[in-house]
Design a protein around this motif. Structure first.
Motif, PDB file in Angstrom:
ATOM      1  N   LEU A 329      12.450  -2.648  13.497  1.00 53.83           N
ATOM      2  CA  LEU A 329      12.750  -1.914  12.271  1.00 53.83           C
ATOM      3  C   LEU A 329      11.499  -1.379  11.579  1.00 53.83           C
ATOM      4  CD1 LEU A 329      15.478  -4.255  10.714  1.00 53.83           C
ATOM      5  CD2 LEU A 329      15.823  -2.149  12.001  1.00 53.83           C
ATOM      6  N   GLY A 330      10.335  -1.803  12.030  1.00 49.09           N
ATOM      7  CA  GLY A 330       9.108  -1.358  11.387  1.00 49.09           C
ATOM      8  C   GLY A 330       8.935  -1.965  10.003  1.00 49.09           C
ATOM      9  N   ARG A 331       9.179  -3.266   9.875  1.00 47.62           N
ATOM     10  CA  ARG A 331       9.101  -3.944   8.581  1.00 47.62           C
ATOM     11  C   ARG A 331       8.037  -5.038   8.601  1.00 47.62           C
ATOM     12  NH1 ARG A 331      15.383  -4.841   6.468  1.00 47.62           N
ATOM     13  NH2 ARG A 331      15.925  -2.620   6.247  1.00 47.62           N
ATOM     14  N   ILE A 332       7.518  -5.342   7.388  1.00 45.97           N
ATOM     15  CA  ILE A 332       6.522  -6.391   7.210  1.00 45.97           C
ATOM     16  C   ILE A 332       6.972  -7.257   6.035  1.00 45.97           C
ATOM     17  CG2 ILE A 332       4.073  -6.910   6.869  1.00 45.97           C
ATOM     18  CD1 ILE A 332       3.479  -3.989   7.579  1.00 45.97           C
ATOM     19  N   ALA A 333       6.851  -8.575   6.172  1.00 46.22           N
ATOM     20  CA  ALA A 333       7.194  -9.499   5.095  1.00 46.22           C
ATOM     21  C   ALA A 333       6.056 -10.503   4.910  1.00 46.22           C
ATOM     22  CB  ALA A 333       8.502 -10.230   5.400  1.00 46.22           C
ATOM     23  N   PHE A 334       5.666 -10.704   3.644  1.00 45.73           N
ATOM     24  CA  PHE A 334       4.630 -11.666   3.291  1.00 45.73           C
ATOM     25  C   PHE A 334       5.287 -12.899   2.648  1.00 45.73           C
ATOM     26  CE2 PHE A 334       2.421  -7.676   3.604  1.00 45.73           C
ATOM     27  CZ  PHE A 334       1.182  -8.006   4.117  1.00 45.73           C
ATOM     28  N   PRO A 335       4.575 -14.006   2.559  1.00 44.38           N
ATOM     29  CA  PRO A 335       5.133 -15.180   1.875  1.00 44.38           C
ATOM     30  C   PRO A 335       5.467 -14.877   0.419  1.00 44.38           C
ATOM     31  CG  PRO A 335       3.211 -15.781   3.169  1.00 44.38           C
ATOM     32  CD  PRO A 335       3.275 -14.290   3.179  1.00 44.38           C
ATOM     33  N   ALA A 336       6.397 -15.640  -0.130  1.00 49.80           N
ATOM     34  CA  ALA A 336       6.908 -15.349  -1.470  1.00 49.80           C
ATOM     35  C   ALA A 336       5.814 -15.401  -2.528  1.00 49.80           C
ATOM     36  CB  ALA A 336       8.025 -16.327  -1.807  1.00 49.80           C
ATOM     37  N   ARG A 337       4.924 -16.349  -2.470  1.00 48.45           N
ATOM     38  CA  ARG A 337       3.897 -16.485  -3.490  1.00 48.45           C
ATOM     39  C   ARG A 337       2.515 -16.081  -2.983  1.00 48.45           C
ATOM     40  NH1 ARG A 337       5.502 -22.250  -6.460  1.00 48.45           N
ATOM     41  NH2 ARG A 337       7.649 -21.641  -7.011  1.00 48.45           N
ATOM     42  N   GLN A 338       2.498 -15.300  -1.937  1.00 51.17           N
ATOM     43  CA  GLN A 338       1.223 -14.879  -1.363  1.00 51.17           C
ATOM     44  C   GLN A 338       1.277 -13.405  -0.991  1.00 51.17           C
ATOM     45  OE1 GLN A 338       0.128 -17.048   2.142  1.00 51.17           O
ATOM     46  NE2 GLN A 338      -2.067 -16.777   1.848  1.00 51.17           N
ATOM     47  N   PHE A 339       2.060 -12.623  -1.743  1.00 49.53           N
ATOM     48  CA  PHE A 339       2.180 -11.207  -1.430  1.00 49.53           C
ATOM     49  C   PHE A 339       0.907 -10.465  -1.846  1.00 49.53           C
ATOM     50  CE2 PHE A 339       4.020 -11.821  -5.635  1.00 49.53           C
ATOM     51  CZ  PHE A 339       3.405 -10.826  -6.387  1.00 49.53           C
ATOM     52  N   PRO A 340       0.553  -9.400  -1.149  1.00 44.51           N
ATOM     53  CA  PRO A 340      -0.703  -8.690  -1.432  1.00 44.51           C
ATOM     54  C   PRO A 340      -0.619  -7.901  -2.737  1.00 44.51           C
ATOM     55  CG  PRO A 340       0.536  -7.559   0.268  1.00 44.51           C
ATOM     56  CD  PRO A 340       1.283  -8.822  -0.009  1.00 44.51           C
ATOM     57  N   LYS A 341      -1.641  -8.039  -3.569  1.00 46.63           N
ATOM     58  CA  LYS A 341      -1.682  -7.329  -4.845  1.00 46.63           C
ATOM     59  C   LYS A 341      -2.614  -6.131  -4.830  1.00 46.63           C
ATOM     60  CE  LYS A 341      -0.765 -11.612  -7.413  1.00 46.63           C
ATOM     61  NZ  LYS A 341      -1.263 -12.539  -8.455  1.00 46.63           N
ATOM     62  N   ASN A 342      -3.383  -5.995  -3.757  1.00 47.42           N
ATOM     63  CA  ASN A 342      -4.383  -4.924  -3.713  1.00 47.42           C
ATOM     64  C   ASN A 342      -4.154  -3.942  -2.568  1.00 47.42           C
ATOM     65  OD1 ASN A 342      -6.010  -6.001  -5.914  1.00 47.42           O
ATOM     66  ND2 ASN A 342      -6.485  -7.663  -4.491  1.00 47.42           N
ATOM     67  N   GLY A 343      -2.929  -3.894  -2.060  1.00 48.68           N
ATOM     68  CA  GLY A 343      -2.602  -2.889  -1.060  1.00 48.68           C
ATOM     69  C   GLY A 343      -2.528  -3.415   0.360  1.00 48.68           C
ATOM     70  N   VAL A 344      -1.770  -2.688   1.176  1.00 47.48           N
ATOM     71  CA  VAL A 344      -1.611  -2.999   2.604  1.00 47.48           C
ATOM     72  C   VAL A 344      -1.793  -1.700   3.377  1.00 47.48           C
ATOM     73  CG1 VAL A 344      -0.053  -3.849   4.390  1.00 47.48           C
ATOM     74  CG2 VAL A 344      -0.018  -4.900   2.117  1.00 47.48           C
ATOM     75  N   TRP A 345      -2.600  -1.752   4.440  1.00 44.66           N
ATOM     76  CA  TRP A 345      -2.817  -0.596   5.298  1.00 44.66           C
ATOM     77  C   TRP A 345      -2.415  -0.952   6.728  1.00 44.66           C
ATOM     78  CZ3 TRP A 345      -5.851  -2.172   1.374  1.00 44.66           C
ATOM     79  CH2 TRP A 345      -6.150  -1.246   0.378  1.00 44.66           C
ATOM     80  N   VAL A 346      -1.954   0.046   7.470  1.00 47.62           N
ATOM     81  CA  VAL A 346      -1.449  -0.224   8.814  1.00 47.62           C
ATOM     82  C   VAL A 346      -1.892   0.858   9.786  1.00 47.62           C
ATOM     83  CG1 VAL A 346       0.576  -1.519   8.057  1.00 47.62           C
ATOM     84  CG2 VAL A 346       0.731   0.966   8.252  1.00 47.62           C
ATOM     85  N   ASN A 347      -2.049   0.457  11.029  1.00 46.38           N
ATOM     86  CA  ASN A 347      -2.068   1.344  12.194  1.00 46.38           C
ATOM     87  C   ASN A 347      -0.792   1.083  12.980  1.00 46.38           C
ATOM     88  OD1 ASN A 347      -4.591   2.230  11.520  1.00 46.38           O
ATOM     89  ND2 ASN A 347      -5.619   1.477  13.352  1.00 46.38           N
ATOM     90  N   TYR A 348      -0.131   2.134  13.448  1.00 45.29           N
ATOM     91  CA  TYR A 348       1.051   1.932  14.277  1.00 45.29           C
ATOM     92  C   TYR A 348       1.338   3.212  15.049  1.00 45.29           C
ATOM     93  CZ  TYR A 348       3.796   4.575  10.796  1.00 45.29           C
ATOM     94  OH  TYR A 348       4.286   5.559   9.966  1.00 45.29           O
ATOM     95  N   HIS A 349       2.339   3.151  15.917  1.00 43.61           N
ATOM     96  CA  HIS A 349       2.769   4.302  16.704  1.00 43.61           C
ATOM     97  C   HIS A 349       4.264   4.519  16.493  1.00 43.61           C
ATOM     98  CE1 HIS A 349      -1.082   3.444  18.616  1.00 43.61           C
ATOM     99  NE2 HIS A 349      -1.018   4.597  19.243  1.00 43.61           N
TER     100      HIS A 349
END
Length: 760
Positions: A329-349
């Motif tokens: 599905l092209g999805r990403i999930a982080f832990p409930a109390r450890q989600f990123p606050k300063n952005g997420v970047w990805v490489n993919y195809h």
């Protein structure tokens, strides 16, 4: 080097003559330059004649002659070669007579009868990656005690989820009972092809390509939770594709790593080290702030922290210190109390059919010679497009290019307004980059589109960019607007299922009186040509209203703006030229090209090799060819222009047609022997049969706009050069398929049956 070449004959003269010639105005030098120019032409021609001896360096016209020397015979079933004088003819000839196939003809003959050769043929002849499968290896058979088959297929095990994922696919491992149907049987009412038999060989081919997206922000689904992200910056679910790698050994049979396939969850879990990381199929970074500073640095998520998971309902919650990835599905999930606050970047195809719309693929850049370039990017002079626009307005160069050098997301309010002395402006992506312009709801009392306001002789170009969130508005007396290799997301933005969020909104609004609009190799939503250059009241009309002769005549007072009567309304129709593009109104009943409050848009349309989802209401269509009009057409001037080799939705009001569908199939059943009721029933059946069928009509899906396997042959081979109608015309897929089928039969071992199976 050019100056040396021009004066090389002159420099052979003794110095005394050159000095005397310089004293007299260098007339001898000018004469020898003219002679040198012709000498260079002759030498270049002689050099090219030598290059034409070799298949790697020869010109396109010489390729068939070299092929004749090695006994290569073109496939007549694919059609006759086209005219070499035209660009379309040359591209078609490259498919009909592949240079690579001729170069490897002797190599093929030496390897005839080997399984790996069939995959090589698919790559060289059709340009499609492939996997060859001998189906006798997947037959149920008794195990001989004295001859153990360790690698034979096994009976289905319901506890083996990985094997069940591959069922009926090119990588299947489960044994089948014998199927007596031949694999190369034609699919008809009485016959259907089978697979699992002793002489059956299948060549699975992939028509989709795997396109990269480099260091782009992931999309945070705040409506779900701050810990939930999608790889796609549009927020839609999209399967991640494998970055194909070449086989290490020419005799090796292609596996999932060697093909542009969509990743499975179990495959990703079993091969994370080969799929995840820098320069691989996908990679994830999380922003970290420097101590005592505001600068955010992307830090890669380590391989040990990545887990494969099913995030269909976002119910899976990864443990602290881990990141869950769902490649299906092209999805990403982080832990409930450890989600990123300063952005997420990805490489993919991601997967798509061809180089169309914004994307990180090779494309030519066009610009004036004396243009000034303002570069925008992470390490460039300008961090924002708006900053580059302000500098452009301050310097006021005649020609300018604002080039975005990365695949980032730019959420800015953009307004382009020309000043005196400024003639042209391009906002473009650097080659092999795909920046995204995200237009947000900045203002409460007015639209937030990307606005372009120009004067006479001004030109504006968008090249290689993707625009989401809003559309583009063009006003003023601007002369030219060009969209090239760009995407204006249909419906402005997408939902998780790729459904449009604002299905009825237009991607391009035109208020300019005399602008010429050119759209090339792009994906765009609906186009609206506003009749009023200022606020002029016009009668409302629903999207689905029919346009008949009485409506076109209308009431003179109520349709004054639509007819160009009154102050502040357009007088002459604008020119709208579309080629090799997709115009998507998100529904065939919505307006793809029209005018708000008017029966028809005040525009003369020229459209080639394109696909249109939605209705067209236009002043005239000067030319429409090799195009799929999946929506009714209504034009005001039927005596002007023509449509040829296209599909026209039934009930359309058009200019003269030539060899269009469903006209041809209707005429074929229009025989005097049938009574009127049977004749009409037969026509209706033919209309339904040739109606275009697509694997997907939603932008964001890999198979978007791709013709389905069961689509009528009259559509798949109905263009003027026997290629398919629509935006993917230049792929020449019917010619590729015909070439491949004949070559596979030529190099197949005796008494074997073979068939080409589409894997996507």
């Amino acid at each position: 080097m050019k100056r040396i070449s021009e004066d090389r004959l002159y420099e052979l003269l003794p110095l005394v003559y050159r000095l005397r010639d310089a004293e007299q105005g260098e007339h001898l030098k000018a004469l020898l330059r003219v002679i040198t120019e012709q000498v260079n032409v002759v030498e270049d021609n002689i050099s090219q004649l030598y290059e034409n001896w070799f298949i790697e360096t020869s010109e396109d016209w010489a390729v068939p002659y070299i092929g004749d020397l090695v006994g290569y015979e073109p496939v007549r079933e694919a059609g006759e070669p086209g005219a070499a004088e035209t660009g379309q003819g040359r591209e078609r000839n490259k498919i009909l007579i592949p240079r690579r196939e001729i170069a490897n003809t002797l190599r093929y003959r030496r390897r005839k009868g080997t399984l790996a050769l069939l995959e090589l043929l698919s790559n060289d002849v059709a340009g499609w990656p492939a996997r060859a499968v001998e189906f006798y290896r997947l037959l149920n058979r008794c195990q001989a005690i004295n001859h153990l088959g360790e690698n034979r297929a096994q009976t289905a095990d319901l506890r083996s989820g990985g094997a069940l994922d591959l069922l009926d696919g090119p990588f299947e491992q489960i044994a089948h009972n014998a199927d007596i149907r031949r694999i190369n049987s034609r699919h008809t009412f009485h016959h259907t092809p089978g697979r699992h038999n002793i002489p059956s060989v299948g060549v699975f081919v992939w028509r989709l390509r795997s396109y990269p997206v480099t260091k782009t922000p992931a999309y945070c689904l705040e409506s779900v939770a701050a810990r939930c992200f999608t790889f796609s910056v549009l927020g839609n679910d999209a399967p991640l594709f494998v970055r194909p790698e070449a086989e290490a050994d020419p005799s090796q049979i292609a596996g999932e790593f060697n093909l542009p396939v969509a990743m499975r969850r179990r495959f990703f879990e079993d091969h994370k080290s080969q799929l995840y990381g820098e320069g691989k199929s996908l990679h994830i970074w999380v922003g970290k702030k420097k101590p005592r500073g505001k600068e955010v640095i992307p830090e890669p998520v380590p391989l040990d922290s990545i887990v494969a998971a099913d995030l269909s309902d976002w119910q899976y919650l990864p443990k602290r210190g881990y990141v869950a990835v769902d490649p299906l599905l092209g999805r990403i999930a982080f832990p409930a109390r450890q989600f990123p606050k300063n952005g997420v970047w990805v490489n993919y195809h991601y997967g798509f059919s061809m180089d169309l719309g914004g994307g990180e693929y090779e494309r030519s850049l066009i610009q004036p010679e004396d243009c000034e370039i303002f570069r925008v990017g992470r390490d460039e002079a300008f961090a924002t497009i708006r900053g580059a626009l302000e500098k452009w307005n301050e310097d006021a160069p005649r020609h300018a290019v604002i080039e975005i050098t990365d695949s980032g997301v730019y959420a800015e309010q953009l307004n382009v307004s020309y000043r005196e002395g400024q003639e042209s402006l391009q906002i473009r992506a650097a080659n092999r980059q795909r920046p995204v312009l995200r237009l947000l709801d900045w203002q409460t009392d007015r639209p937030d589109s990307l606005t372009v306001n120009g004067m006479q002789n001004n030109r504006f170009t968008l090249d290689g960019v993707m625009i989401t969130g809003r559309g583009v508005q063009v006003s003023g007396a601007i002369t030219e607007l060009t969209l090239r290799h760009s995407t204006l997301v249909p419906g402005w933005s997408l939902g998780s299922d790729c459904g449009p969020q604002r299905a009825t909104e237009s991607s391009l609004e035109i208020f300019s009186p005399r602008v010429c609009v050119t759209i090339e190799h792009s994906i765009i939503g609906s186009i609206q040509v506003n009749p009023a250059l200022i606020d002029v009241e016009a009668p409302a009309r629903d999207e689905g209203d029919e346009v008949d002769e009485q409506t076109l005549a209308g009431d003179e007072a109520s349709l004054a703006a639509c007819k160009g009567i009154g102050e502040g309304v357009r007088l002459d129709p604008i020119r709208l030229c579309i080629s090799d593009s997709i115009v998507d109104a998100t529904d065939r009943e919505f307006e793809a090209i029209g005018a708000p409050g008017c029966p028809v848009a005040h525009a003369c349309l020229t459209i080639r090799r394109s696909t249109v989802f939605g209705r067209i209401h236009a002043h005239a269509i000067e030319l429409g060819e090799n195009t799929l009009f999946d929506g009714r057409i209504s034009v005001a001037r039927r005596q002007q222009g023509c449509l040829r080799f296209s599909y026209i939705a039934p009930g359309s009001r058009t200019p003269k047609r030539y060899r269009c569908q469903p006209d041809l199939v209707e005429n074929a059943v229009d025989v005097p022997a049938l009574n009127p009721a049977d004749k009409e029933a037969a026509k209706e059946r033919e209309r339904l049969r040739v109606r275009p069928r697509f694997n997907s009509v939603r932008y964001g899906m890999p198979t978007y706009c791709q013709l389905a396997v069961d689509c009528a042959e009259e559509i798949k081979g109905g263009a003027d050069d026997e290629s398919e109608m629509g935006a993917f015309h230049d792929l020449y897929q019917p010619q590729r398929m015909a070439n491949l089928r004949v070559r596979l039969d030529e190099y197949l071992p005796a008494r074997m049956d073979i068939n080409v199976i589409l894997a996507d």
